[in-house]
Write a protein that holds these residues in place. Structure first.
Motif, short mmCIF file in Angstrom:
data_model
loop_
_atom_site.label_atom_id
_atom_site.label_comp_id
_atom_site.label_asym_id
_atom_site.label_seq_id
_atom_site.Cartn_x
_atom_site.Cartn_y
_atom_site.Cartn_z
N MET A 152 0.85 -1.19 0.00
CA MET A 152 0.00 0.00 0.00
C MET A 152 0.89 1.25 0.00
SD MET A 152 -3.16 0.94 2.53
CE MET A 152 -2.17 0.93 4.02
N LEU A 153 1.02 1.86 -1.17
CA LEU A 153 1.89 3.02 -1.31
C LEU A 153 1.26 4.26 -0.69
CD1 LEU A 153 3.07 2.56 -5.00
CD2 LEU A 153 4.41 2.14 -2.92
N ARG A 154 2.10 5.09 -0.13
CA ARG A 154 1.62 6.37 0.38
C ARG A 154 1.16 7.25 -0.77
NH1 ARG A 154 4.81 11.00 3.06
NH2 ARG A 154 3.27 11.95 4.42
N PRO A 155 0.06 7.99 -0.62
CA PRO A 155 -0.43 8.82 -1.72
C PRO A 155 0.62 9.80 -2.21
CG PRO A 155 -2.08 8.67 0.00
CD PRO A 155 -0.84 8.03 0.54
N GLN A 156 0.63 10.01 -3.52
CA GLN A 156 1.62 10.87 -4.15
C GLN A 156 1.02 11.45 -5.42
OE1 GLN A 156 5.33 9.48 -6.64
NE2 GLN A 156 5.87 9.37 -4.47
N ALA A 157 1.23 12.72 -5.65
CA ALA A 157 0.82 13.34 -6.91
C ALA A 157 1.88 13.07 -7.96
CB ALA A 157 0.62 14.84 -6.72
N SER A 158 1.46 12.72 -9.16
CA SER A 158 2.39 12.46 -10.25
C SER A 158 1.69 12.77 -11.57
CB SER A 158 2.87 11.00 -10.21
OG SER A 158 1.83 10.12 -10.61
N GLU A 159 2.36 12.40 -12.67
CA GLU A 159 1.75 12.61 -13.99
C GLU A 159 0.42 11.88 -14.10
OE1 GLU A 159 4.83 12.28 -17.34
OE2 GLU A 159 5.77 11.24 -15.64
N THR A 160 0.28 10.80 -13.35
CA THR A 160 -0.91 9.94 -13.51
C THR A 160 -1.80 9.92 -12.28
OG1 THR A 160 0.36 8.03 -12.73
CG2 THR A 160 0.33 8.45 -15.12
N ARG A 161 -1.38 10.57 -11.21
CA ARG A 161 -2.10 10.49 -9.94
C ARG A 161 -2.44 11.89 -9.45
NH1 ARG A 161 -0.36 5.65 -6.45
NH2 ARG A 161 0.12 4.06 -8.03
N ASP A 162 -3.69 12.06 -9.01
CA ASP A 162 -4.13 13.31 -8.41
C ASP A 162 -4.33 13.11 -6.91
OD1 ASP A 162 -4.14 14.76 -10.76
OD2 ASP A 162 -6.19 14.19 -11.26
#
Length: 596
Positions: free
Chosen positions: A1-11
């Motif tokens: 379970m990855l910690r939430p992160q903003a990226s090109e594909t994730r808001d």
């Protein structure tokens, strides 16, 4: 379970702020089914206990309810919507509108729920969270509830810090691809001047996995493909205590020539090894200096606070501390991220505190029940403990700052049944993470002659208060006892020993020309005595003072506004001992003082 992160594909949407709040009432059977009634609001993240002036809220035992309206971004139609709670102390239930979507027991590790089927992009929903602070003989930490003469329910427990409760860490709403990176595991090694980074990626769905390793300037160092692999970094820059260096492992998924998902994992290359006499980081002897700490600040309680985080690390840097233990529970992940970046060494600890039914708030009880038995800490507690270990290691396995797991604080390791309880847990910990050593901390009445579990661990941690709880005011006698105690541990076991707790309660501003307990001068004399003893033993590998700062406890005749063993006050003002420790620790660095 990855910690939430903003990226090109994730808001990523942060849900911290002001929420509606209510204490559970029997006449409101389903508080999640409508807007909470009343005028109370609560801050998130924060423990709720000290925010209000009503003692019925501060001392409440049972459920409380948080609620707010949440808007799902309109552009999330092709993504899964996931809600994540960094912690809910100790039992959380999550409702989206009228639907229960998640439940989690354990107050210091994260949990999440995919709520895609219960919400609509571009529309709001009502989010209600119930949090129960009640402890029982089967929870970690354990406790029990009893009804006092006034008719009120009271929570009792065997650990010496206040049972703060609520949503003490951040809440996130994330929009993530349906085919995505689910988990990343990284282990590192060193071969001569080269470093190795072994990675494993878990995904949902079928996609091509690519990885790119970048240095701190952002320049590409290496790249690879596949869900598993090893990267060899020539002339590697090591993560060192006091001199952190972090690479970035960019993991991406690709399908039909397009980017599907991406996630960036920090990587610190370093090695850990324990011999019969030394604790080695990158092949060099490391001597722990620092503290047991607490997540504890005025008003917020255990609520995570970035301002205190930065200031606490500045104080540790000033005093020369190179490490701390996450006593007595996993800390917020922001703390470990910060330790990663600043080269502070961490002993990660579970919430297994109070595993000693002969102790209540630091005082011996009369005719206590056995700690380890089918009716007390038995099979059910052991499985709960195992789940805590899975969640702790699953969350923190990639942090280079974490060099050792502590699976329990001050258990009744001298009692029958202790070995049978801890042996499977020690085995599980090694299976979950073969790369790190494990330890525990032995309480004052568990010694080398009667302790039953030391053989299970790589490093022996001891908590000793000779000169405080024993021989209070008589440091000469305390010194004799302490030296004999440590010698017994060293001679019986072929493994390193460290002091994981030692300290004396001290009222800031109380001074005396004599060694009077509670004075600042006594705290310094107490520390000096301990250090004289530590320095006599070559296999002694560390000293962590109890405690970094004063903290709140339950009321007690032996506690004046909480535990006063802090080197700093609760609001982080230094006592005289801070300057004394600074003189010792800044002169030693990571090396044992007697071996300089």
């Amino acid at each position: 379970m990855l910690r939430p992160q903003a990226s090109e594909t994730r808001d990523l949407v942060n849900l911290d702020g002001i929420w509606r709040f209510a204490v559970d009432r029997p006449e409101v059977s389903e508080p999640w089914s409508a807007p909470l009634q009343g005028s109370l609001d609560v801050a998130v993240p924060a423990s709720y206990n000290d925010l209000f002036l009503d003692p019925k809220i501060r001392d409440h035992v049972g459920w409380v309810w948080y609620q707010r309206d949440v808007f799902v971004p309109r552009g999330w139609g092709d993504r899964d919507t996931v809600i994540r709670f960094e912690a809910a102390t100790h039992h959380g239930k999550v409702y989206v509108n009228d639907v229960l979507v998640a439940e989690h027991i354990g107050g210091y590790t994260p949990f999440e729920a995919d709520i895609t089927d219960h919400v609509q992009p571009g529309k709001p929903f009502r989010l209600t969270v119930g949090v129960d602070n009640e402890l029982s003989i089967h929870t970690i930490p354990p406790g029990h509830v009893h009804v006092v003469d006034s008719g009120q329910r009271r929570q009792s427990y065997h650990h010496d810090f206040f049972n703060y409760a609520g949503l003490a860490r951040s809440v996130w709403l994330t929009g993530i691809p349906r085919t995505r990176i689910e988990d990343i595991a990284v282990t590192t090694g060193v071969e001569g001047a080269a470093g190795t980074i072994k990675y494993s990626v878990v995904t949902t769905g079928s996609a091509e996995v690519r990885v790119v390793l970048r240095d701190e300037t952002g320049a590409e160092v290496l790249n690879g493909s596949g869900a598993e692999g090893t990267l060899r970094v020539e002339e590697v820059k090591l993560w060192q205590p006091g001199a952190a260096y972090l690479y970035k492992l960019e993991v991406s998924l690709h399908g039909d020539g397009e980017l599907v998902d991406s996630y960036t994992q920090s990587v610190g290359v370093r090695t850990i090894e324990v011999t019969k006499t030394e604790f080695l980081i990158n092949g060099k002897p490391f001597y722990f200096t620092g503290f047991g700490k607490h997540e504890d600040t005025p008003v917020r309680g255990k609520g995570h606070d970035n301002a205190y985080l930065v200031h606490d690390f500045e104080l540790m840097k000033w005093i020369g501390a190179n490490s701390f233990r996450t006593s007595h529970y996993p800390y917020a992940e922001e703390v470990l991220d910060y330790a990663d970046r600043h080269g502070i060494v961490v002993i990660g600890e579970t919430a297994a505190v109070g595993f000693n039914l002969g102790v209540s708030g630091g005082m011996s009880a009369k005719n206590p029940p056995p700690t380890f038995s089918p009716d007390t800490l038995g099979d059910e507690m052991q499985e709960t403990h195992a789940q805590h270990l899975r969640e702790l290691i699953g969350r923190d396995k990639n942090h280079p700052s974490v060099v050792m797991w502590c699976i329990a604080n001050e258990p009744a390791s001298q009692e029958d049944g202790a070995y049978e309880y801890f042996a499977p847990l020690a085995e599980l910990t090694r299976k979950l993470d073969p790369s790190r050593p494990i330890t525990y901390t032995a309480w004052l009445l568990a010694n080398a002659k009667n302790d039953q579990i030391a053989t299970l661990f790589d490093v022996i941690g001891i908590n000793r208060y000779f000169g405080w709880y024993i021989d209070n005011g008589d440091l000469a006698s305390a010194e004799v006892k302490l030296e004999a105690d440590i010698r017994d541990w060293v001679e019986k076991f072929d493994k390193p020993v460290m002091m994981t707790e030692y300290g004396a309660d001290t009222m800031a501003g109380l001074h005396s020309l004599n060694d009077i307990p509670w004075s600042e001068e006594y705290q310094i004399a107490y520390l000096e005595m301990n250090h004289r003893v530590f320095d006599k033993f070559p296999t002694f590998v560390g000293e962590q003072v109890w405690n970094f700062a004063d903290f709140r406890t339950t009321p007690g005749v032996h506690r004046v506004d909480g535990n006063k063993k802090g080197i700093f006050t609760r609001d982080r003002r230094p006592k005289g001992s801070a300057f004394f420790l600074r003189g010792r620790w800044t002169a030693t660095g990571n090396v044992k003082p007697s071996q300089q």
